[in-house]
Design a protein around this motif. Structure first.
Motif, PDB file in Angstrom:
ATOM      1  N   LEU A 169       1.030  -1.090  -0.040  1.00  0.00           N
ATOM      2  CA  LEU A 169      -0.118  -0.046  -0.095  1.00  0.00           C
ATOM      3  C   LEU A 169       0.791   1.398  -0.046  1.00  0.00           C
ATOM      4  N   GLY A 170       2.051   1.114  -0.085  1.00  0.00           N
ATOM      5  CA  GLY A 170       2.987   2.321   0.071  1.00  0.00           C
ATOM      6  C   GLY A 170       3.105   3.032   1.399  1.00  0.00           C
ATOM      7  N   LEU A 171       2.915   2.252   2.432  1.00  0.00           N
ATOM      8  CA  LEU A 171       2.875   2.918   3.842  1.00  0.00           C
ATOM      9  C   LEU A 171       4.271   2.471   4.336  1.00  0.00           C
ATOM     10  N   GLU A 172       4.801   3.514   5.125  1.00  0.00           N
ATOM     11  CA  GLU A 172       5.910   3.426   6.028  1.00  0.00           C
ATOM     12  C   GLU A 172       5.761   2.365   7.244  1.00  0.00           C
ATOM     13  N   LEU A 173       6.609   1.729   7.477  1.00  0.00           N
ATOM     14  CA  LEU A 173       6.371   0.898   8.812  1.00  0.00           C
ATOM     15  C   LEU A 173       6.009   1.906  10.322  1.00  0.00           C
ATOM     16  N   ALA A 174       6.961   2.910   9.987  1.00  0.00           N
ATOM     17  CA  ALA A 174       6.910   3.685  11.379  1.00  0.00           C
ATOM     18  C   ALA A 174       5.639   4.633  11.364  1.00  0.00           C
ATOM     19  N   GLU A 175       4.786   4.751  10.357  1.00  0.00           N
ATOM     20  CA  GLU A 175       3.669   5.630  10.526  1.00  0.00           C
ATOM     21  C   GLU A 175       2.475   4.552  10.775  1.00  0.00           C
ATOM     22  N   LEU A 176       2.379   3.352  10.848  1.00  0.00           N
ATOM     23  CA  LEU A 176       1.312   2.596  10.924  1.00  0.00           C
ATOM     24  C   LEU A 176       0.675   2.767  12.445  1.00  0.00           C
ATOM     25  N   ASN A 216       6.010  -5.311  11.377  1.00  0.00           N
ATOM     26  CA  ASN A 216       6.707  -5.228  10.098  1.00  0.00           C
ATOM     27  C   ASN A 216       5.682  -5.291   9.095  1.00  0.00           C
ATOM     28  N   GLY A 217       4.172  -4.774   9.276  1.00  0.00           N
ATOM     29  CA  GLY A 217       3.265  -4.715   8.169  1.00  0.00           C
ATOM     30  C   GLY A 217       2.954  -5.818   7.417  1.00  0.00           C
ATOM     31  N   ILE A 218       3.047  -7.164   7.915  1.00  0.00           N
ATOM     32  CA  ILE A 218       2.619  -8.283   7.264  1.00  0.00           C
ATOM     33  C   ILE A 218       1.212  -8.807   7.607  1.00  0.00           C
ATOM     34  N   LEU A 219       0.462  -9.268   6.732  1.00  0.00           N
ATOM     35  CA  LEU A 219      -0.984  -9.781   6.782  1.00  0.00           C
ATOM     36  C   LEU A 219      -0.810 -11.354   7.001  1.00  0.00           C
ATOM     37  N   PHE A 220      -1.343 -11.894   8.165  1.00  0.00           N
ATOM     38  CA  PHE A 220      -1.146 -13.276   8.417  1.00  0.00           C
ATOM     39  C   PHE A 220      -2.355 -13.796   8.875  1.00  0.00           C
ATOM     40  N   VAL A 221      -2.519 -14.929   8.946  1.00  0.00           N
ATOM     41  CA  VAL A 221      -3.810 -15.851   9.249  1.00  0.00           C
ATOM     42  C   VAL A 221      -3.720 -15.745  10.972  1.00  0.00           C
ATOM     43  N   ASN A 222      -5.118 -15.351  11.275  1.00  0.00           N
ATOM     44  CA  ASN A 222      -5.056 -15.227  12.771  1.00  0.00           C
ATOM     45  C   ASN A 222      -5.513 -16.416  13.407  1.00  0.00           C
ATOM     46  N   SER A 223      -6.690 -17.007  12.604  1.00  0.00           N
ATOM     47  CA  SER A 223      -7.711 -18.020  13.315  1.00  0.00           C
ATOM     48  C   SER A 223      -7.776 -18.930  11.991  1.00  0.00           C
ATOM     49  N   ARG A 224      -8.423 -20.142  12.316  1.00  0.00           N
ATOM     50  CA  ARG A 224      -8.755 -21.186  11.505  1.00  0.00           C
ATOM     51  C   ARG A 224      -9.734 -20.528  10.190  1.00  0.00           C
ATOM     52  N   ILE A 225      -9.503 -20.969   8.839  1.00  0.00           N
ATOM     53  CA  ILE A 225     -10.411 -20.346   7.912  1.00  0.00           C
ATOM     54  C   ILE A 225     -10.912 -21.742   7.213  1.00  0.00           C
ATOM     55  N   ASP A 226     -12.102 -21.667   7.491  1.00  0.00           N
ATOM     56  CA  ASP A 226     -13.028 -22.815   6.582  1.00  0.00           C
ATOM     57  C   ASP A 226     -13.834 -22.308   5.556  1.00  0.00           C
ATOM     58  N   ARG A 227     -13.300 -22.627   4.373  1.00  0.00           N
ATOM     59  CA  ARG A 227     -13.862 -22.053   3.122  1.00  0.00           C
ATOM     60  C   ARG A 227     -15.449 -22.325   2.973  1.00  0.00           C
ATOM     61  N   GLU A 228     -15.581 -23.605   3.365  1.00  0.00           N
ATOM     62  CA  GLU A 228     -17.143 -24.016   3.147  1.00  0.00           C
ATOM     63  C   GLU A 228     -17.919 -23.394   4.036  1.00  0.00           C
ATOM     64  N   GLU A 229     -17.579 -23.091   5.379  1.00  0.00           N
ATOM     65  CA  GLU A 229     -18.365 -22.312   6.454  1.00  0.00           C
ATOM     66  C   GLU A 229     -18.361 -20.858   5.973  1.00  0.00           C
ATOM     67  N   LEU A 230     -17.433 -20.373   5.279  1.00  0.00           N
ATOM     68  CA  LEU A 230     -17.410 -18.962   4.891  1.00  0.00           C
ATOM     69  C   LEU A 230     -18.199 -18.632   3.746  1.00  0.00           C
ATOM     70  N   CYS A 231     -18.113 -19.507   2.766  1.00  0.00           N
ATOM     71  CA  CYS A 231     -18.666 -19.032   1.527  1.00  0.00           C
ATOM     72  C   CYS A 231     -19.675 -20.382   1.018  1.00  0.00           C
ATOM     73  N   GLY A 232     -19.803 -21.330   1.584  1.00  0.00           N
ATOM     74  CA  GLY A 232     -20.689 -22.507   1.120  1.00  0.00           C
ATOM     75  C   GLY A 232     -20.144 -23.073  -0.052  1.00  0.00           C
ATOM     76  N   ARG A 233     -21.003 -23.358  -1.125  1.00  0.00           N
ATOM     77  CA  ARG A 233     -20.890 -23.881  -2.152  1.00  0.00           C
ATOM     78  C   ARG A 233     -20.478 -22.772  -3.454  1.00  0.00           C
ATOM     79  N   SER A 234     -20.277 -21.513  -3.003  1.00  0.00           N
ATOM     80  CA  SER A 234     -20.006 -20.509  -3.989  1.00  0.00           C
ATOM     81  C   SER A 234     -18.700 -20.745  -4.582  1.00  0.00           C
ATOM     82  N   ALA A 235     -18.482 -20.414  -5.854  1.00  0.00           N
ATOM     83  CA  ALA A 235     -17.411 -20.710  -6.568  1.00  0.00           C
ATOM     84  C   ALA A 235     -16.283 -19.802  -6.300  1.00  0.00           C
ATOM     85  N   GLU A 236     -16.659 -18.561  -5.921  1.00  0.00           N
ATOM     86  CA  GLU A 236     -15.850 -17.585  -5.612  1.00  0.00           C
ATOM     87  C   GLU A 236     -15.582 -17.308  -4.182  1.00  0.00           C
TER      88      GLU A 236
END
Length: 917
Positions: free
Chosen positions: A64-71, A93-113
């Motif tokens: 996103l072009g943001l400096e770590l010191a200004e977060l 460090n400005g890194i996006l990481f997984v925080n908890s379990r992601i279940d695609r079927e629970e989140l989106c069901g049968r949706s293709a996207e």
């Protein structure tokens, strides 16, 4: 992993290679990648489902072009409409990481996207970024059959190639991970047949390969296995228990194997969906058909539909909801009533049509309130997101704002808007706005929803305090008590709070030799003006000063107002007697010689007095008091002129010395008075003639002396006249060429004027005077008029003296009734006027200070001796008019003269006279 347009990236790489630079370095490639992502307005990442806690997703701050010191200082935060704890950003460090379990079927069901939409918000200044994190499917769900065991009854009379539909397995995954393949355990009688229809739905059937023989095998136990396309693949099984039936060899048959039906989601309960019709060639009970949903029945189907077992009608059981289920697959079987029932099968596909039954939703976040009235155009005030659960045009939402407000909506991304300032604000015109954001979908009829936003406008100090008028006029009686309240000033400031808190202060200046702060003071908070000391109208008639009003804003603003305080006269000065220089005695008595031969009405003396007050307080009247030793009834005094005259002829019985007491009092409330003593010496006519002869002889001697030096006197007069003319010319030239002095105002000397013998008048040549308001004593002209004064006999007698010196003659004069006056004078004016018998009119600090004239002509009473004050003189009156001409026809006197009117203009204090052209 960061996704972007591969075509654009490959074109850039190809251009780089064509230029002969080879492959770009990795940092540059990453920089180009981030630039494309920023240009598109959205970042895309992907993460597999079931990823462990802490799994790296992307360097979101760097992308996103943001400096770590200004977060942290800019309050970097991530918001999501879905579960907000799935992903997290490390602010170090400005890194996006997984925080908890992601279940695609629970989140989106049968949706293709399937994706997680994140809003990245930073403040100071407010910025919003949109991040899409795609959740990749992993093969974590095995195929599942509706039941673990399925019993199937097949009559032995069924011919080969007869098909028996089977319920396929379902896989919660998508794509390749949900692509199922089936296999049947090896046997000689049955095979599997899988067909895909146009809707990409697989149809699984058990095909009879050869005729059954119940007597040989009564039951077949088969295992049906379903495998998905994932790596590694997962499988599911169902046990098929096939029982060979006998006798009833015709099963019911439907017209179609698959029926397709459409129904609106707002259909009423009990709406007919379809009526099925199956036929059975058997007779009797073997041909009677019963319709039913093939078991096991899906909960969604059982909840929404019901089938009539006798007629085959399928009707709605509950309200349908397109947003919950867009379609239903209903398996139906027709069973005959034979001893060994036979079954026919079909499938009903119900497509639910969307109806505009969902109102748009409006969400307002990140309010930056209040907003200052001097905020720049384009300032972001709030973030607004809208959504609609409907689809197509029913789900397309447009957002509008209340009209005629200084704000507008700016679309940032899909259904996201920013509320920004569109025009300048003015808190004094509108201190708050009630905004209504309306979201309207494209349905027919459209549905809409609104949300209110209260925008408060913060004040800025942009209004100075203002007075109701630029100048105030106040009238205060003199001799006021110290510290009395004389006026209250009030200034209004249109701002608010501290910016509207007004304080008052006195603008310092000089009034004469003193500062204005020695006269008055102003309370800083209330604006009340107080007089610090008693005011004296005789010393100061007009006090003019300025008061400043200033607010408490930053920077402060202020304005000034002028206050004119007129001091009103009170009767605080008693009349003052004017005695000739030779008058002596403890009481300052006036002595006169009176021949016994005078007749009635002869003026024997005149009492002169002045009063420093103004108006009625300075209007004097004279009364004769009884005195010891006085001749009873022989004398009287004119009521307003002070002339003492005889009422009868004197005789030998009258005492030779007469002592008269004259009471001089003003018309104030209460009246003040002074007493004058007049000593009259009654002498014989011979003595009077001797005194007159001595005076005549002295005059003759003086005339002879003048004749001796006539030539010298003429030469001296010519020289002095020439010098006077040159001096006047030089003075006039200097006055015309020199600029006017701005602030120096000194008292002007009164110019003495000699009356002529013929009753003419003359005035001073001083035409131009400066009058300062409140800064020094006023100036005035000295003018004289006398219609009946004899010519000067000698240089000593011809000398015009100030004040009382020129107003006394050695012998009393006969009254002259040939003049009278009318006056209109402004009440409270500092300049005073005194009209005497000699015709002298004085004004200014050098002479007596008297507002109303004292008529001192020796007019006999009551015909011409009583002069009433100028009743009805207006406040703005500033002129005197004197007339002389034929007197009262009842009076005796000199020959009537031609009536002449002389008008004098008395300038008010603070007005500069203009030179006459």
């Amino acid at each position: 992993m960061l996704h972007m347009s591969l075509e654009r990236f490959e074109c850039t790489m190809l251009f780089w290679r064509r230029e002969g630079a080879g492959a770009p370095p990795l940092p540059l490639a990453l920089l180009l990648l981030a630039a494309w992502a920023a240009a598109s307005g959205q970042l895309h990442y992907s993460v597999p489902e079931e990823a462990k806690h802490g799994t790296f997703v992307g360097r979101i701050a760097q992308d996103l072009g943001l400096e770590l010191a200004e977060l942290v200082p800019r309050l970097f935060r991530v918001a999501s409409k879905s579960r907000g704890d799935l992903l997290e950003v490390n602010l170090q460090n400005g890194i996006l990481f997984v925080n908890s379990r992601i279940d695609r079927e629970e989140l989106c069901g049968r949706s293709a996207e399937c994706g997680i939409h994140l809003e990245v918000i930073v403040d100071r200044p407010l910025q919003v970024f949109h991040v899409e994190v795609e959740v990749k499917d992993v093969n974590d769900n095995p195929p599942v059959f509706p039941e673990s065991k399925k019993r199937i009854g097949i009559a032995e009379s069924r011919p080969p190639d007869t098909r028996f539909p089977l319920d396929g397995a379902t896989d919660a995954d998508i794509g390749v991970n949900s692509a199922l393949t089936y296999r049947l355990s090896p046997n000689d009688y049955f095979a599997l047949d899988t067909q895909n229809n146009r809707e990409q739905k697989s149809s699984l059937s058990l095909v009879l390969r050869k005729s059954l023989d119940r007597e040989e095998i009564q039951e077949h136990d088969l295992l049906l296995t379903a495998s998905d396309g994932g790596k590694p693949e997962l499988t599911g099984t169902v046990q098929l228990l096939i029982t060979v039936l006998d006798v009833n060899d015709n099963a019911p048959e439907f017209d179609k194997f698959t029926y397709k039906v459409r129904v609106l989601e707002n259909a009423f309960n009990g709406t007919l969906v379809i009526q099925l019709n199956a036929t059975d060639p058997d007779d009797g009970t073997n041909g009677d058909i019963v319709y039913a949903f093939r078991r096991p029945v899906s909960p969604a189907v059982a909840y929404a539909f019901v089938i009539n077992p006798n007629t085959g009608e399928i009707r709605t059981k509950r309200n349908l909801d397109f947003e919950e289920n867009k379609s239903y697959e209903i398996p139906v079987e027709a069973i005959d009533k034979g001893h060994i029932p036979m079954v026919g099968h079909c499938t009903v596909l119900v497509e639910v049509l969307d109806v505009n039954d969902n109102v748009p939703e409006v969400t307002i976040t990140s309010l930056s309130l209040p907003i200052k009235e001097d905020a720049q155009l384009g300032t972001v005030i709030a973030l607004i997101s809208v959504s609609d659960r409907d689809s197509g045009a029913n789900g397309k939402v447009t957002c509008t704002l209340t009209p005629h407000v200084p704000f507008k909506l700016v679309s940032t991304f899909k259904n996201y808007y920013s509320l920004v300032l569109d025009s300048a604000l003015d808190r004094e015109s509108a201190s708050a706005y009630e905004l209504v954001v309306t979201a309207r979908d494209g349905g027919s009829p459209p549905l809409w929803a609104s949300a209110s936003v209260s925008v408060e406008v913060a004040d800025v100090n942009d209004n100075a305090p203002a007075f109701a008028q630029p100048e105030y006029t106040v009238f205060v009686k003199e001799n006021n008590p110290p510290g009395c309240h004389i006026f209250t000033l009030s200034a209004r400031d249109a701002d608010a709070q501290e910016n509207a808190r007004v304080s008052y202060s006195l603008v310092e200046r000089r009034v004469g030799e003193r500062a204005v702060s020695s006269y008055v003071s102003v309370h800083a908070e209330s604006g009340k003006v107080y007089a610090l000391q008693p005011l004296d109208r005789e010393e100061l008639e007009l006090l003019q000063f300025q008061v400043s009003a200033r607010d408490a804003g930053f920077p402060p603003l202020g304005s000034n107002v002028t206050l004119q305080v007129f001091v009103l006269d009170e009767n605080d000065n008693a009349p003052r007697l004017l005695l000739p220089p030779g008058a002596g005695g403890a009481g300052g008595a006036l002595s006169e010689l009176v021949p016994r031969s005078v007749g009635a009405g002869h003026v024997v003396a005149k009492v002169r007095a002045v009063d420093a007050d103004a108006g009625y307080n300075a209007w004097l009247s004279y009364e004769l008091q009884a005195a010891a030793g006085g001749a009873r009834g022989a004398f009287r005094v004119a009521l307003y002129t002070g002339e003492v005259s005889t009422t009868r002829a004197l005789d030998e019985a009258d005492a030779p010395r007469q002592r008269l007491l004259v009471l001089v009092k003003d018309h104030g409330e209460p009246a003040l008075a002074a007493t004058a003593t007049v000593l009259l010496s009654l002498v014989e006519s011979g003595q009077a003639l001797k005194a007159s002869s001595r005076a005549s002889a002295g005059a003759a001697g003086a005339e002879a002396a003048l004749l001796d030096v006539n030539v010298y006197l003429i030469v001296a007069i010519c020289a002095v006249s020439s010098l006077l003319v040159l001096t006047l010319l030089l003075y006039t030239a200097l006055r015309c060429s020199a600029p006017p002095a701005g602030g120096a105002c000194g008292p002007a000397k009164p110019t003495l004027v000699c009356p002529s013998a013929g009753g003419s008048w003359s005035s001073s040549q001083q035409r131009r005077q400066r009058v300062c308001s409140g800064e020094g004593p006023p100036k005035a002209d000295l003018m004289a008029f006398s219609p009946s004064v004899p010519p000067c006999l000698s240089s000593a007698e011809a000398t015009c003296r100030r004040e009382g010196d020129s107003e006394y003659l050695q012998e009393p004069r006969q009254p002259n009734p040939d003049w009278r006056y009318s006056a209109s004078l402004r009440a409270g004016m500092h300049s005073s006027v005194h009209l005497e018998e000699a015709g002298i009119l004085r004004a200014g600090p050098g002479g007596p200070d008297q507002q109303w004239p004292t008529v001192s002509s020796a007019t006999p009473e009551p015909e011409a001796g009583e002069v009433s004050p100028p009743v009805g003189a207006g406040v703005n009156s500033n002129s005197w008019t004197f007339k002389y001409g034929p007197g009262n026809p009842k009076q005796s006197g000199p020959e009537p003269k031609k009536q002449t009117q002389v008008s004098f203009l008395l300038r008010r204090k603070g007005e500069a006279s203009q030179p006459r052209q």
